[in-house]
Motif scaffolding. Structure first.
Motif, mmCIF file in Angstrom:
data_model
loop_
_atom_site.group_PDB
_atom_site.id
_atom_site.type_symbol
_atom_site.label_atom_id
_atom_site.label_comp_id
_atom_site.label_asym_id
_atom_site.label_seq_id
_atom_site.Cartn_x
_atom_site.Cartn_y
_atom_site.Cartn_z
ATOM 1 N N THR A 160 0.828 -1.206 0.000
ATOM 2 C CA THR A 160 0.000 0.000 0.000
ATOM 3 C C THR A 160 0.860 1.253 0.000
ATOM 4 O O THR A 160 0.590 2.210 -0.748
ATOM 5 C CB THR A 160 -0.938 0.000 1.223
ATOM 6 N N ILE A 161 1.913 1.267 0.814
ATOM 7 C CA ILE A 161 2.787 2.434 0.886
ATOM 8 C C ILE A 161 3.437 2.695 -0.470
ATOM 9 O O ILE A 161 3.482 3.834 -0.951
ATOM 10 C CB ILE A 161 3.866 2.242 1.971
ATOM 11 N N HIS A 162 3.927 1.659 -1.113
ATOM 12 C CA HIS A 162 4.578 1.835 -2.414
ATOM 13 C C HIS A 162 3.581 2.324 -3.461
ATOM 14 O O HIS A 162 3.913 3.174 -4.296
ATOM 15 C CB HIS A 162 5.209 0.518 -2.866
ATOM 16 N N THR A 163 2.352 1.813 -3.417
ATOM 17 C CA THR A 163 1.332 2.256 -4.375
ATOM 18 C C THR A 163 0.993 3.721 -4.174
ATOM 19 O O THR A 163 0.873 4.493 -5.147
ATOM 20 C CB THR A 163 0.067 1.395 -4.232
ATOM 21 N N LEU A 164 0.834 4.144 -2.925
ATOM 22 C CA LEU A 164 0.516 5.542 -2.641
ATOM 23 C C LEU A 164 1.668 6.458 -3.038
ATOM 24 O O LEU A 164 1.451 7.545 -3.605
ATOM 25 C CB LEU A 164 0.186 5.717 -1.160
ATOM 26 N N ALA A 165 2.896 6.041 -2.757
ATOM 27 C CA ALA A 165 4.059 6.853 -3.125
ATOM 28 C C ALA A 165 4.144 7.040 -4.634
ATOM 29 O O ALA A 165 4.501 8.123 -5.119
ATOM 30 C CB ALA A 165 5.334 6.210 -2.599
ATOM 31 N N ALA A 166 3.785 6.012 -5.381
ATOM 32 C CA ALA A 166 3.859 6.090 -6.839
ATOM 33 C C ALA A 166 2.824 7.045 -7.425
ATOM 34 O O ALA A 166 2.973 7.491 -8.571
ATOM 35 C CB ALA A 166 3.687 4.698 -7.438
ATOM 36 N N ARG A 167 1.794 7.374 -6.658
ATOM 37 C CA ARG A 167 0.737 8.254 -7.159
ATOM 38 C C ARG A 167 0.902 9.691 -6.670
ATOM 39 O O ARG A 167 0.031 10.523 -6.914
ATOM 40 C CB ARG A 167 -0.632 7.722 -6.740
ATOM 41 N N ALA A 168 2.006 9.979 -5.987
ATOM 42 C CA ALA A 168 2.168 11.289 -5.348
ATOM 43 C C ALA A 168 3.205 12.143 -6.052
ATOM 44 O O ALA A 168 4.285 11.667 -6.402
ATOM 45 C CB ALA A 168 2.552 11.106 -3.882
ATOM 46 N N HIS A 169 2.886 13.430 -6.225
ATOM 47 C CA HIS A 169 3.870 14.410 -6.688
ATOM 48 C C HIS A 169 4.767 14.858 -5.539
ATOM 49 O O HIS A 169 5.932 15.185 -5.746
ATOM 50 C CB HIS A 169 3.167 15.645 -7.268
ATOM 51 N N VAL A 170 4.205 14.902 -4.321
ATOM 52 C CA VAL A 170 4.921 15.331 -3.124
ATOM 53 C C VAL A 170 4.838 14.214 -2.092
ATOM 54 O O VAL A 170 3.747 13.701 -1.829
ATOM 55 C CB VAL A 170 4.322 16.630 -2.536
ATOM 56 N N VAL A 171 5.981 13.833 -1.519
ATOM 57 C CA VAL A 171 6.016 12.819 -0.469
ATOM 58 C C VAL A 171 6.725 13.408 0.744
ATOM 59 O O VAL A 171 7.832 13.939 0.626
ATOM 60 C CB VAL A 171 6.750 11.545 -0.924
#
Length: 287
Positions: A160-171
């Motif tokens: 889940t963390i990797h999927t969310l990170a891949a969809r973010a412009h800002v982390v």
């Protein structure tokens, strides 16, 4: 400017006999509003006394709208906060609760489509329903996406963390979260660049507690050593930092200016009780 949409949990943080409204996305929304940004907040509360009290708090704070759903079966979330001798917090979070069941509505889809940014975290994505809702919102919008990593064990998994990170412009993450996502040891800047190579985020920020923060933005690093603070508790300090970071990015301010202000606001909030003290941003900057 179009409103920033903050999506995810809202809850009561219980400090012994005292409780305060909280939840990272709600805290971020609160701090954005303190800093003069247009903001909307999407979550769910239970149809119970605690939910009614949270709804009243949100209404008084200017954060209540039909984006806050009411769940007929799941309770409002009440979190036990435990503080150590340094004011650092750990959390006992029940499951399932109302914000585990945030559902797609036309109103919520329209809010996502018309937002200047969407801010989301990992905690509300621990369950399938809210996670699926978030992914649909992100698929329907074409705006700045901001992932507040905000790990709360055991309420996350790596996929889940990797999927969310891949969809973010800002982390944005703290040092402990960076170790999990980027790896322990080695040069942090190199690891941030490797993270960018994997997820292609435009902006990556790692907060370092009282040691400030490091920001990677458009291929360049910026650092700040932080401001001294007499820590009362750390609840909400990272949320205030993120709100300040996003507000600065949306206003196209220089990264140095943004990082300086974010560290200052984070230190101020760490010196107050609870996540959401009232303040005037100009007065905080002048401290």
């Amino acid at each position: 400017m179009k409103p920033v949409l903050c999506f995810g949990e809202v809850l009561w943080d219980a400090f012994g006999e005292t409780k305060k409204a909280g939840g990272a996305p709600m805290n971020v929304a609160w701090h954005l509003k303190q800093q003069g940004a247009a903001v909307s907040f999407a979550s769910s509360v239970g149809r119970d006394a605690s939910g009614d009290e949270l709804a009243d708090f949100l209404e008084q704070s200017g954060l209540y709208s039909d984006l806050v759903q009411q769940d007929d079966t799941l309770p409002t979330c009440e979190v036990t906060v435990q503080l150590d001798e340094h004011g650092h917090a750990t959390y006992i979070i029940p499951q399932p609760v109302s914000w585990d069941n945030i559902r797609v509505t036309d109103t919520l889809l329209n809010a996502a489509r018309n937002a200047s940014a969407i801010i989301f975290g990992s905690l509300a994505c621990r369950g399938t329903q809210t996670r699926d809702t978030l992914h649909e919102l992100l698929s329907e919008s074409n705006t700045l996406t901001v992932f507040d990593v905000n790990l709360r064990a055991p309420h996350y998994d790596r996929d889940t963390i990797h999927t969310l990170a891949a969809r973010a412009h800002v982390v944005k993450m703290n040092e402990d979260e960076a170790e999990l996502l980027i790896g322990k040891g080695g040069d942090l800047k190199q690891k941030i660049e490797e993270f960018h190579g994997t997820y292609h985020s435009q902006t990556i920020c790692v907060t370092r507690g009282d040691k400030g923060a490091i920001l990677w933005h458009d291929g360049k690093f910026y650092e700040h050593d932080g401001y001294p603070a007499h820590v009362v508790d750390t609840v909400g300090a990272g949320d205030s930092f993120l709100a300040t970071l996003v507000a600065g990015l949306l206003n196209n301010e220089s990264p140095d200016t943004i990082l300086n202000r974010a560290c200052r606001v984070g230190a101020y909030v760490a010196g107050q009780r609870g996540a959401n003290p009232s303040y005037n941003i100009a007065e905080v900057e002048a401290l």
